[in-house]
Design an enzyme around this catalytic site. Structure first.
Site, PDB file in Angstrom:
ATOM      1  N   ASN A 143     -12.819  -3.887  -5.563  1.00 25.84           N
ATOM      2  CA  ASN A 143     -13.828  -4.608  -6.403  1.00 25.84           C
ATOM      3  C   ASN A 143     -14.359  -3.679  -7.463  1.00 25.84           C
ATOM      4  O   ASN A 143     -14.266  -2.541  -7.514  1.00 25.84           O
ATOM      5  CB  ASN A 143     -15.256  -4.662  -5.261  1.00 25.84           C
ATOM      6  CG  ASN A 143     -15.091  -5.300  -4.164  1.00 25.84           C
ATOM      7  OD1 ASN A 143     -14.174  -6.575  -4.333  1.00 25.84           O
ATOM      8  ND2 ASN A 143     -15.495  -5.132  -2.935  1.00 25.84           N
ATOM      9  N   ALA A 184     -19.419   4.710  -0.331  1.00 20.02           N
ATOM     10  CA  ALA A 184     -18.218   5.091  -0.231  1.00 20.02           C
ATOM     11  C   ALA A 184     -17.948   6.250   0.769  1.00 20.02           C
ATOM     12  O   ALA A 184     -16.860   6.784   0.781  1.00 20.02           O
ATOM     13  CB  ALA A 184     -17.146   4.924  -1.480  1.00 20.02           C
ATOM     14  N   ALA A 185     -18.916   6.674   1.472  1.00 16.60           N
ATOM     15  CA  ALA A 185     -19.036   7.742   2.351  1.00 16.60           C
ATOM     16  C   ALA A 185     -17.866   7.580   3.424  1.00 16.60           C
ATOM     17  O   ALA A 185     -16.996   8.297   3.886  1.00 16.60           O
ATOM     18  CB  ALA A 185     -20.128   8.469   2.688  1.00 16.60           C
ATOM     19  N   GLY A 186     -18.309   6.239   3.948  1.00 15.79           N
ATOM     20  CA  GLY A 186     -17.491   5.773   5.073  1.00 15.79           C
ATOM     21  C   GLY A 186     -15.923   5.471   4.514  1.00 15.79           C
ATOM     22  O   GLY A 186     -15.105   5.730   5.408  1.00 15.79           O
ATOM     23  N   ASP A 187     -15.841   5.197   3.446  1.00 15.06           N
ATOM     24  CA  ASP A 187     -14.109   4.997   2.990  1.00 15.06           C
ATOM     25  C   ASP A 187     -13.634   6.242   2.860  1.00 15.06           C
ATOM     26  O   ASP A 187     -12.584   6.403   3.433  1.00 15.06           O
ATOM     27  CB  ASP A 187     -14.390   4.317   1.691  1.00 15.06           C
ATOM     28  CG  ASP A 187     -15.019   2.993   1.672  1.00 15.06           C
ATOM     29  OD1 ASP A 187     -14.897   2.264   2.909  1.00 15.06           O
ATOM     30  OD2 ASP A 187     -15.520   2.662   0.626  1.00 15.06           O
TER      31      ASP A 187
HETATM   32  O1  RIB Z   1     -18.032   0.985   0.675  1.00 16.96           O
HETATM   33  C1  RIB Z   1     -18.326   0.931  -0.707  1.00 16.96           C
HETATM   34  C2  RIB Z   1     -17.745  -0.249  -1.293  1.00 16.96           C
HETATM   35  O2  RIB Z   1     -18.375  -1.332  -0.897  1.00 16.96           O
HETATM   36  C3  RIB Z   1     -17.981  -0.468  -2.807  1.00 16.96           C
HETATM   37  O3  RIB Z   1     -17.203   0.290  -3.528  1.00 16.96           O
HETATM   38  C4  RIB Z   1     -18.168  -1.753  -3.046  1.00 16.96           C
HETATM   39  O4  RIB Z   1     -17.032  -2.277  -3.576  1.00 16.96           O
HETATM   40  C5  RIB Z   1     -17.853  -2.347  -1.599  1.00 16.96           C
HETATM   41  O5  RIB Z   1     -16.654  -2.820  -1.360  1.00 16.96           O
END
Ligand code: RIB
Length: 301
Positions: free
Chosen positions: A12, A244-247
């Site tokens: 995104n 995005a900490a979880g990512d």
């Molecule tokens: O986890 C964060 C992400 O959630 C963002 O970068 C946004 O694009 C959504 O996908």
């Protein structure tokens, strides 16, 4: 050892508004700052792995537009292999509106766009080409693509954003990584304490999930398997943006498990990567390098 990870997921283009406090329904807030960033849970997780120095393939879909080109370039510059990125000429790239307040908390709305044009046939072909043993997926792509990804030998599912997950996908999860609200959505139990975490996770283990790793933000994470339950603290940091900490956590967990590390060690390292990501603004730009991780947690490496 095949230490490569394949991330099947979303991209995104994040439109980020910084504001003193998050608005309530019906409210207009003035005085915010605006910036744009490459994001999407899948892309963020792949960049987390690439920035740590891991080998990572990405499978996903973008539109034939300038935002798509920027997002591909960001993946490329983090060392992510984008050969299997599909360009859909008829649908715009995914876009997210991200609000971040002075405490670093966020609210996000996603217009999925091209992410929803990904097909299971493309995912299966690309996974066969990738040859990765470990596959990491989230829920911003069609569920039949998640099902295709779940056929991998070592399937990790980050069930974000919260959605209903078919039983046959849950049964294939080697690791499921809900946060507290996602765990509540899946089980009806909000994990207020360790006993709740275990009780909620047991229901998922009964459906075939092998390991549940509940992410608890600044309180770390909780691992539950059929052998028991364990809590792992997160390091203390000063957060400026939790987007995005979880990512970051999920990418790091997949990377360290693919590299052959024990689950407890991989979780502790992932806690540190998640915490470090909150000390910088943005999504993919906030992912820490291996050198930054060594500085914080050299004893774990
Ligand atoms: O986890 C964060 C992400 O959630 C963002 O970068 C946004 O694009 C959504 O996908």
């Amino acid at each position: 050892m095949n230490s490569k990870v394949c991330v099947v997921g979303s991209l995104n283009f994040d439109l980020v508004f910084r504001t003193g406090k998050l608005p309530v329904p019906g409210q207009t807030l003035l005085g915010g700052q605006f910036s744009t960033h490459s994001g999407g849970k899948g892309g963020n997780q792949a960049v987390a792995i690439g920035t740590l120095g891991g080998i990572v393939d990405f499978i996903g879909s973008i539109g034939q537009d300038s935002n798509g080109k920027i997002m591909r370039a960001t993946l490329d510059s983090a060392g992510v292999n984008t050969e299997s990125l599909v360009v859909d000429a008829t649908t715009p790239s995914g876009t997210a509106c991200v609000l971040v307040d002075d405490q670093g908390m966020n609210m996000i709305v996603v217009a999925a766009g091209a992410n929803l044009t990904l097909s299971p046939a493309v995912v299966r072909d690309a996974l066969a080409q990738s040859g990765s043993r470990v596959v990491l997926t989230q829920l911003e792509i069609p569920m039949d693509c998640v099902a295709a990804a779940s056929e991998a030998e070592f399937f990790i599912l980050n069930p974000a954003p919260a959605s209903m997950i078919p039983g046959q996908i849950l049964a294939r999860c080697r690791v499921l990584t809900p946060n507290e609200t996602e765990l509540q959505g899946l089980t009806g139990i909000l994990p207020d304490d360790p006993e709740d975490c275990i009780r909620a996770s047991r229901g998922l283990l009964e459906q075939g999930v092998k390991n549940v790793v509940v992410t608890l933000g600044s309180r770390g994470s909780y691992w539950v398997s059929n052998a028991g339950g364990w809590h792992f603290q997160a390091p203390n940091v000063r957060p400026v943006d939790t987007t995005a900490a979880g990512d970051a956590f999920n990418g790091a967990l997949a990377h360290f498990l693919a590299a052959g590390r024990e689950m407890s060690n991989a979780i502790q390292l992932a806690n540190c990567v998640g915490a470090l990501s909150t000390t910088k603004h943005g999504a993919q730009e906030s992912m820490p390098s291996l050198a930054e991780l060594k500085e914080l947690a050299g004893n774990l490496l």
